[in-house]
Design a protein around this motif. Sequence first.
Motif, mmCIF file in Angstrom:
data_model
loop_
_atom_site.group_PDB
_atom_site.id
_atom_site.type_symbol
_atom_site.label_atom_id
_atom_site.label_comp_id
_atom_site.label_asym_id
_atom_site.label_seq_id
_atom_site.Cartn_x
_atom_site.Cartn_y
_atom_site.Cartn_z
ATOM 1 N N PRO A 177 -132.837 -62.971 36.662
ATOM 2 C CA PRO A 177 -131.383 -62.799 36.740
ATOM 3 C C PRO A 177 -130.746 -63.839 37.658
ATOM 4 N N ALA A 178 -129.762 -64.547 37.151
ATOM 5 C CA ALA A 178 -129.076 -65.557 37.947
ATOM 6 C C ALA A 178 -128.275 -64.906 39.064
ATOM 7 N N ARG A 179 -128.320 -65.512 40.207
ATOM 8 C CA ARG A 179 -127.534 -65.045 41.345
ATOM 9 C C ARG A 179 -126.054 -65.322 41.084
ATOM 10 N N GLY A 180 -125.207 -64.339 41.365
ATOM 11 C CA GLY A 180 -123.763 -64.527 41.196
ATOM 12 C C GLY A 180 -123.272 -64.326 39.789
ATOM 13 N N SER A 200 -116.486 -63.264 35.336
ATOM 14 C CA SER A 200 -115.145 -62.879 34.883
ATOM 15 C C SER A 200 -114.123 -62.828 36.004
ATOM 16 N N GLU A 201 -114.467 -63.372 37.151
ATOM 17 C CA GLU A 201 -113.521 -63.304 38.257
ATOM 18 C C GLU A 201 -112.314 -64.204 38.001
ATOM 19 N N THR A 202 -111.180 -63.817 38.533
ATOM 20 C CA THR A 202 -109.997 -64.659 38.498
ATOM 21 C C THR A 202 -109.985 -65.535 39.747
ATOM 22 N N VAL A 248 -122.271 -70.887 37.335
ATOM 23 C CA VAL A 248 -123.154 -69.884 37.928
ATOM 24 C C VAL A 248 -124.596 -70.376 37.936
ATOM 25 N N LEU A 249 -125.046 -70.975 36.833
ATOM 26 C CA LEU A 249 -126.432 -71.431 36.740
ATOM 27 C C LEU A 249 -126.704 -72.591 37.690
ATOM 28 N N GLU A 250 -125.770 -73.523 37.799
ATOM 29 C CA GLU A 250 -125.955 -74.637 38.733
ATOM 30 C C GLU A 250 -126.008 -74.116 40.172
ATOM 31 N N SER A 251 -125.147 -73.172 40.493
ATOM 32 C CA SER A 251 -125.157 -72.610 41.845
ATOM 33 C C SER A 251 -126.470 -71.899 42.124
ATOM 34 N N ASP A 252 -127.005 -71.211 41.114
ATOM 35 C CA ASP A 252 -128.279 -70.525 41.298
ATOM 36 C C ASP A 252 -129.391 -71.523 41.594
#
Length: 328
Positions: free
Chosen positions: A237-240, A245-247, A153-157
């Motif tokens: 706040p990080a995007r995404g 917790s998504e599967t 998530v952080l890398e994508s942000d």
Amino acid sequence: MIEFRFVVGDLARTSFAYSPLQEAVYSLRCWRDPARYPHQRPWLRRLAPAFRRQDTEVLTALIAPSLWIPDFLTPRPDRPRPVFAQQLKALGATPPHTLAADFTAAYAGEPLPPVVRAGLADPAALLDRIVRALTAYWEDCLAPDWWPRVHTVLESDLAYRGKVLAEEGAGGLFASLDPRLTWNGEVLTLVKKLDRHPWSEADIEIGGRGLVLVPTLFAVGAHTNIDPVLPPLLCYPARGRATISETPPPATDEALTRLLGASRARILHLLRDPASTTELAHRLAVTPGAVSQHLAILYDAGLLTRARSGRSVRYARSELGERLCGAR
């Protein structure tokens, strides 16, 4: 209201970084107030047995009732992608005499918990206990599965913010971090709505020190250090973050699945945000080798682009891949 004042050159020194230590410490907020972080609840249920084996007396004491945290626990990252072990080593070198002031500021008039009150009689020993507790918490609870998902998530942000900066400039970038941020070309202003834990006003001169922008999964809005004298830092706040917790998503488009196969269609779906082989493997619960084979085929077919980011290679949909996926 907090104002960050820029002079010539300060904007060029503004940079992004994320902090494994900060995310580990911030994750302790979930155990104190789980209702505030609904996207983390599946992880809390999964990690609860391991967490109960930790030094919970000291770990829970690191979070004040307001959810504020002593500044020494979340130092400004010294590089874009620091390593947790190195950050923890630096934390262990914190001057022990700073602990009392930082805990007092974080608790903001609330009584300190007994473990902190007693520990401040020997702050060096308290600091050592904190470091040992965080080490065990990281190794037993976070590092195996939780951190790889957070890391994704952080890398994508960071990739997304870099794109915003390139396309919309500093004004667009700051506006994307938090609607309470305003930028007039010289001053970045952050206004917090009134609540029971108001900020003190601060006028922070960047003064050549550089402002570091740090995404986190544990913030409702942007915030900075309690002590405005510390090197300039702005968390946001990080995007995404809700995807933590998504599967693994199903490959729902029948035609796309028939064309690519279920595994490659799923990977193409996940690459709506850039990711590395390891990150995709964690999200799909398969081996990196299996993911690597699929990525090579998708890349050779012109459906993906790739770029090196630090020690890893990150993949993203190409224009053709985006068209193939449509609006999904």
